[in-house]
Motif scaffolding. Structure first.
Motif, mmCIF file in Angstrom:
data_model
loop_
_atom_site.group_PDB
_atom_site.id
_atom_site.type_symbol
_atom_site.label_atom_id
_atom_site.label_comp_id
_atom_site.label_asym_id
_atom_site.label_seq_id
_atom_site.Cartn_x
_atom_site.Cartn_y
_atom_site.Cartn_z
ATOM 1 N N HIS A 359 0.830 -1.201 0.000
ATOM 2 C CA HIS A 359 0.000 0.000 0.000
ATOM 3 C C HIS A 359 0.873 1.263 0.000
ATOM 4 O O HIS A 359 0.600 2.226 -0.723
ATOM 5 C CB HIS A 359 -0.911 -0.003 1.230
ATOM 6 N N CYS A 360 1.940 1.256 0.813
ATOM 7 C CA CYS A 360 2.805 2.436 0.911
ATOM 8 C C CYS A 360 3.691 2.595 -0.326
ATOM 9 O O CYS A 360 3.984 3.718 -0.750
ATOM 10 C CB CYS A 360 3.684 2.338 2.157
ATOM 11 N N ALA A 361 4.088 1.491 -0.930
ATOM 12 C CA ALA A 361 5.004 1.552 -2.074
ATOM 13 C C ALA A 361 4.301 1.916 -3.375
ATOM 14 O O ALA A 361 4.862 2.639 -4.211
ATOM 15 C CB ALA A 361 5.739 0.211 -2.225
ATOM 16 N N PHE A 362 3.078 1.433 -3.567
ATOM 17 C CA PHE A 362 2.380 1.673 -4.835
ATOM 18 C C PHE A 362 1.277 2.722 -4.710
ATOM 19 O O PHE A 362 0.970 3.414 -5.683
ATOM 20 C CB PHE A 362 1.775 0.362 -5.353
ATOM 21 N N GLY A 363 0.691 2.821 -3.512
ATOM 22 C CA GLY A 363 -0.391 3.779 -3.339
ATOM 23 C C GLY A 363 -1.512 3.535 -4.325
ATOM 24 O O GLY A 363 -1.921 2.394 -4.571
ATOM 25 N N GLU A 364 -2.000 4.594 -4.921
ATOM 26 C CA GLU A 364 -3.105 4.500 -5.892
ATOM 27 C C GLU A 364 -2.602 4.535 -7.338
ATOM 28 O O GLU A 364 -3.386 4.653 -8.271
ATOM 29 C CB GLU A 364 -4.079 5.667 -5.667
ATOM 30 N N LYS A 365 -1.275 4.461 -7.505
ATOM 31 C CA LYS A 365 -0.715 4.601 -8.849
ATOM 32 C C LYS A 365 -1.050 3.382 -9.720
ATOM 33 O O LYS A 365 -0.990 2.241 -9.256
ATOM 34 C CB LYS A 365 0.796 4.802 -8.784
ATOM 35 N N GLU A 370 3.039 -5.990 -16.239
ATOM 36 C CA GLU A 370 4.396 -6.542 -16.248
ATOM 37 C C GLU A 370 5.322 -5.756 -15.315
ATOM 38 O O GLU A 370 6.093 -6.320 -14.532
ATOM 39 C CB GLU A 370 4.954 -6.549 -17.672
ATOM 40 N N GLN A 371 5.218 -4.392 -15.388
ATOM 41 C CA GLN A 371 6.065 -3.550 -14.541
ATOM 42 C C GLN A 371 5.726 -3.755 -13.059
ATOM 43 O O GLN A 371 6.601 -3.844 -12.199
ATOM 44 C CB GLN A 371 5.884 -2.074 -14.906
ATOM 45 N N ARG A 372 4.417 -3.853 -12.777
ATOM 46 C CA ARG A 372 3.975 -4.031 -11.391
ATOM 47 C C ARG A 372 4.506 -5.359 -10.818
ATOM 48 O O ARG A 372 4.971 -5.416 -9.676
ATOM 49 C CB ARG A 372 2.454 -3.977 -11.314
ATOM 50 N N GLY A 379 10.046 -5.655 -4.372
ATOM 51 C CA GLY A 379 9.454 -5.111 -3.143
ATOM 52 C C GLY A 379 9.326 -6.163 -2.053
ATOM 53 O O GLY A 379 9.560 -5.877 -0.872
ATOM 54 N N ARG A 380 8.971 -7.383 -2.422
ATOM 55 C CA ARG A 380 8.860 -8.452 -1.413
ATOM 56 C C ARG A 380 10.212 -8.736 -0.763
ATOM 57 O O ARG A 380 10.292 -8.985 0.442
ATOM 58 C CB ARG A 380 8.289 -9.719 -2.053
ATOM 59 N N LYS A 381 11.278 -8.700 -1.544
ATOM 60 C CA LYS A 381 12.621 -8.923 -0.993
ATOM 61 C C LYS A 381 13.018 -7.798 -0.042
ATOM 62 O O LYS A 381 13.642 -8.036 0.995
ATOM 63 C CB LYS A 381 13.642 -9.038 -2.135
ATOM 64 N N ILE A 382 12.625 -6.566 -0.400
ATOM 65 C CA ILE A 382 12.916 -5.432 0.480
ATOM 66 C C ILE A 382 12.129 -5.565 1.781
ATOM 67 O O ILE A 382 12.665 -5.382 2.883
ATOM 68 C CB ILE A 382 12.593 -4.097 -0.215
ATOM 69 N N SER A 383 10.854 -5.913 1.668
ATOM 70 C CA SER A 383 10.002 -6.002 2.858
ATOM 71 C C SER A 383 10.481 -7.108 3.799
ATOM 72 O O SER A 383 10.373 -6.984 5.018
ATOM 73 C CB SER A 383 8.541 -6.234 2.464
ATOM 74 N N GLU A 384 11.041 -8.191 3.235
ATOM 75 C CA GLU A 384 11.547 -9.282 4.076
ATOM 76 C C GLU A 384 12.719 -8.823 4.945
ATOM 77 O O GLU A 384 12.922 -9.332 6.048
ATOM 78 C CB GLU A 384 11.973 -10.463 3.200
ATOM 79 N N LEU A 396 10.240 3.064 4.004
ATOM 80 C CA LEU A 396 10.838 2.509 2.777
ATOM 81 C C LEU A 396 9.819 2.487 1.651
ATOM 82 O O LEU A 396 10.152 2.746 0.489
ATOM 83 C CB LEU A 396 11.362 1.099 3.045
ATOM 84 N N GLY A 397 8.563 2.173 1.983
ATOM 85 C CA GLY A 397 7.516 2.169 0.971
ATOM 86 C C GLY A 397 7.345 3.544 0.338
ATOM 87 O O GLY A 397 7.222 3.679 -0.885
ATOM 88 N N SER A 398 7.346 4.583 1.177
ATOM 89 C CA SER A 398 7.215 5.957 0.666
ATOM 90 C C SER A 398 8.394 6.334 -0.216
ATOM 91 O O SER A 398 8.235 7.018 -1.232
ATOM 92 C CB SER A 398 7.114 6.939 1.836
ATOM 93 N N LEU A 399 9.601 5.889 0.172
ATOM 94 C CA LEU A 399 10.791 6.176 -0.622
ATOM 95 C C LEU A 399 10.677 5.516 -1.998
ATOM 96 O O LEU A 399 10.978 6.129 -3.033
ATOM 97 C CB LEU A 399 12.037 5.664 0.114
ATOM 98 N N LEU A 400 10.213 4.280 -2.036
ATOM 99 C CA LEU A 400 10.051 3.566 -3.306
ATOM 100 C C LEU A 400 8.950 4.196 -4.152
ATOM 101 O O LEU A 400 9.032 4.246 -5.384
ATOM 102 C CB LEU A 400 9.717 2.098 -3.030
ATOM 103 N N ASN A 401 7.914 4.677 -3.471
ATOM 104 C CA ASN A 401 6.781 5.281 -4.164
ATOM 105 C C ASN A 401 7.173 6.527 -4.950
ATOM 106 O O ASN A 401 6.541 6.880 -5.947
ATOM 107 C CB ASN A 401 5.687 5.617 -3.147
ATOM 108 N N SER A 402 8.263 7.168 -4.498
ATOM 109 C CA SER A 402 8.696 8.397 -5.171
ATOM 110 C C SER A 402 9.279 8.124 -6.550
ATOM 111 O O SER A 402 9.394 9.032 -7.375
ATOM 112 C CB SER A 402 9.739 9.127 -4.316
#
Length: 785
Positions: A359-365, A370-372, A379-384, A396-402
């Protein structure tokens, strides 16, 4: 990374201890050396007088992100001088002890005791000049202290200005907390229905059981505030309580400020700025009188409870069912304030955590499928790596979202979290609050734990012994306590504050992000390196090497002369490793801790160079299949811990009984039984088995001086004891710290029953013994628990 631009673990407590020790040592040794007395002793007195300011500067810098190169350099010079002073003084003590043990510099028996004492304490001119130079170095560093104090004040004020503040408004989604939410709601909504006698009256309740105080406790960033916001804004809570109030407390429990916020929320008339504390407390009492209220005190750190008691005294006029919800990282606060068992928040489960992180990494975008999918895989590797800590997921999610870019996300995956200033500024303040509230000694012990690899399982005894070896544990009080007991208290306190997490096997682990905090605050001193070849800063003093048979990756570490700890993990080529170890030991003269037990080595013997490590206090060669110790091993008279389990030692050096500071000795019973004169090791605290032999310095009388033995002792081959008088020489009745005693003899047909009975009577233990087992006494076995 430039070490001048990162946090430093300055080691305030250790530096203060060493500077004190330096001043005392100089005063002691210069009394009879007038040629050096005038300058050096005066300087020593100056060091003592200036110590409080030195301590204050060191503690102000502890773990701070020092971004000014000049300030970082100055602090490092101070620390270097401190460590050098410790080495010089330790070397002096070693020389005195070694000469005493090995008979050098003996004074004639015809000389008076006063002359003997003087001879024992006088040092060489070189030794004295070294001390004088060290004091002079500290003096030079001190000249810049005014400027450095101002810089640190600026840094600290900037640090405080970015401290987070919370409100009652829900800002993020909350997942995975349904169980805790329902538990808290059940308490809040039904407290008024409970009879007062059934409400737990804890420390925080005193004589006011009608005011419930429920703490939510957990590690920084685990989501305590978010859960409290969820509760505060629940419609059922809004309907149930006439009055709801939210105050962010943080580490300054200012009763007047908090009371003003409560009164402002509750009354419409303006409160004058110059109102007294009594006046504002009266307004809080009036505002809450006869009303059922909910008060949330967020992020509380007042561990004394004195400020809370002052505020609580005006909250007791509320209606029955009034409730205070407290969020805190400190179990001490939860105990002091709570009137009921705290709600302890753990890290989120993997599935819940991914929902939050995504939710924090992708938001409403909206992205192409394929890209997702590619970003989700990264993202799963980062979250682990974040192990279920919500704050880290949000940041970290907000940073990736940028920047929803595959290369950018891979770069984040492969980097450490403190390498991104945005992440550092948003995660560190929350995680570091617990660290900030530790005293300087606990900070030092915690930071040292960064030398263990990620996922390492901590053993309490081993870690405490390593702290002891580094000089981090000293008994500063007048109460007689073992260093190990003080270390246990430090370990338990860090565990209570969630720095260590217990496992099901009575061992401990560190949450990955807590370990990363330890790494961050000790970056200039502690380092773990793996297969890759990398630059090792010259400031590193505690080093862990992890290789996979690629010793070339670490060969250049032989240059490091400042090392105080070396731990080896991984597989090594034993033949190559021996040469590498020999070179390292010749260079690393300041070594206190050497651990080879995780290295999967097969060594025939240790290099002779180890006998030149006068500072060595902890040595673990377990599982190395070692067959021989160096002939001069007994020179290591500072050694406190020797671990040599699973070694195949067929003989031991003759002077093993010269290791008179040895406190813990671990090895196979066959090996330990080879030590002649083990009774000289008077500080020994563990001896699992002692075998009585009809051989000089192996008789049962060797146990006489071992008064510090603890836990369990088995005495075997008692058939080799000839009389009651000989048995009494063991002085078992003096060993009050032994909890279990096993007495074993092989049946001897020639021994008369009365003689056997007398011998066992001579082995009378201390009355505090909890377990006694006797085997081989007249063919019977007796157990008493």
């Amino acid at each position: 990374m430039d070490l001048g631009m990162i946090g430093m673990m300055v080691g305030g407590w250790f530096a203060s201890y060493v500077v004190n020790k330096l001043a005392e040592k100089v005063s002691l040794h210069l009394d009879d050396r007038y040629d050096l007395l005038t300058a050096a002793k005066a300087m020593a007195e100056d060091v003592k007088a200036r110590l409080p300011r030195i301590q204050a500067v060191i503690q102000a810098a502890e773990g701070r992100p020092i971004r000014d190169p000049a300030l970082a350099t100055w602090l490092r010079q101070l620390k270097d001088a401190t460590y050098e002073a410790d080495d010089v003084m330790d070397e002096l003590e070693f020389k005195e002890l070694h000469d005493k043990l090995h008979g050098k510099g003996k004074v004639s028996d015809f000389v008076s005791p006063a002359v003997k004492l003087l001879k024992h304490f006088i040092m060489s001119d070189d030794d004295l000049k070294n001390l004088k130079n060290l004091v002079g170095n500290l003096e030079k560093i001190y000249l810049d202290i005014n400027c450095m104090e101002e810089q640190l004040k600026d840094y600290n004020s900037q640090q405080r200005s970015v401290t987070r503040e919370t409100s009652s408004i829900i800002q993020d989604i909350v997942v995975g907390r349904d169980r805790e939410r329902d538990m808290i709601l059940d308490v809040l909504l039904h407290l008024a229905d409970e009879p007062e006698s059934s409400i737990k009256c804890g420390t925080g309740s005193s004589s006011y059981p009608s005011l419930g105080v429920l703490p939510i406790v957990g590690i920084g960033g685990v989501g305590k505030t978010a859960l409290a916001q969820l509760i505060y804004n629940d419609e059922r809570v809004a309907r149930h309580f006439e009055l709801r109030m939210w105050v962010y407390v943080s580490d300054n429990f200012d009763v007047k400020r908090i009371s003003k916020e409560l009164a402002y929320d509750s009354v419409h008339d303006r409160i004058p700025d110059d109102i007294s504390l009594d006046g504002i407390l009266g307004k809080v009492r009036d505002a809450t009188r006869n009303k059922r209220f909910l008060l949330v005190l967020d992020d509380v750190w007042d561990e004394t409870g004195s400020k809370w008691r002052e505020l609580r005294s005006v909250l007791t006029s509320g209606a029955k069912g009034s409730m205070v919800l407290v969020t805190t990282q400190s179990p001490v606060v939860a105990e002091v304030m709570g009137t009921m068992d705290p709600i302890e928040l753990k890290s989120l489960q993997e599935d819940d955590y991914w929902i939050l992180f995504e939710h924090c990494a992708f938001g409403e975008k909206i992205l192409e499928e394929e890209q997702r999918e590619k970003l989700q895989t990264i993202g799963r590797k980062i979250s682990e790596k974040l192990h279920g800590l919500p704050l880290a997921g949000k940041v970290l999610g907000s940073l990736l979202n940028s920047k929803l870019d595959e290369d950018y996300w891979k770069m984040i995956l492969e980097s450490e979290w403190w390498e991104h200033e945005y992440v550092l500024d948003n995660i560190l303040p929350s995680l570091a609050l617990s660290y900030e509230h530790l005293n300087a000694n606990l900070k030092q012990c915690f930071a040292y734990c960064s030398i263990f690899p990620r996922g390492y399982v901590l053993e309490k005894d081993r870690l405490v012994q390593m702290w002891m070896a580094q000089g981090f544990i000293q008994n500063k009080s007048r109460v007689r306590m073992r260093m190990e007991d003080i270390g246990d208290q430090i370990f338990d306190e860090l565990t209570r504050r969630y720095f260590f997490l217990p496992t099901l096997t009575d061992k401990y682990v560190m949450h990955d992000l807590i370990r990363e905090l330890a790494v961050y605050v000790s970056l200039d001193e502690c380092l773990v390196i793996s297969n890759e070849k990398g630059e090792i800063p010259e400031t590193i003093r505690h080093l862990t090497l992890r290789t996979d048979k690629k010793i070339d990756a670490i060969m250049d570490t032989c240059r490091l002369r400042k090392l105080r700890s070396i731990l080896f993990f991984g597989d090594y080529d034993s033949e190559k490793f021996y040469g590498f170890l020999d070179g390292m030991l010749k260079q690393s003269k300041s070594l206190r801790v050497l651990d080879l037990s995780y290295s999967h080595l097969k060594l025939d013997k240790l290099p002779d160079a180890i006998c030149g490590l006068s500072h060595l206090r902890y040595l673990d060669v377990s599982c190395t299949k070692m067959e021989k110790l160096p002939r001069s091993f007994g020179r290591l008279c500072h050694l406190q811990v020797l671990r040599m389990r699973s070694c195949h030692l067929k003989s031991l050096p003759e002077d093993m009984n010269k290791l008179i500071n040895l406190r813990h000795l671990y090895g196979e019973a066959d090996t330990i039984s080879l030590i002649a004169g083990i009774g000289d090791l008077i500080h020994l605290q563990e001896l699992e088995e002692f075998r009585v032999k009809k051989k000089r310095r192996h008789e049962i009388g060797e146990l006489k001086g071992l008064r510090n033995l603890r836990r369990r002792l088995a005495i075997k081959n008692l058939e080799n004891v000839n009389s009651k008088e000989e048995a009494m020489e063991a002085m078992l009745k003096d060993k009050e710290d032994l909890s279990a005693l096993h007495l074993v003899q092989n049946l001897d047909a020639r021994r008369l029953p009365d003689a056997e009975k007398e011998i066992f009577e001579g082995l009378q233990p201390h009355p505090s013994l909890k377990e006694l087992r006797i085997k081989g006494y007249g063919g019977w076995r007796v157990c008493r628990h």
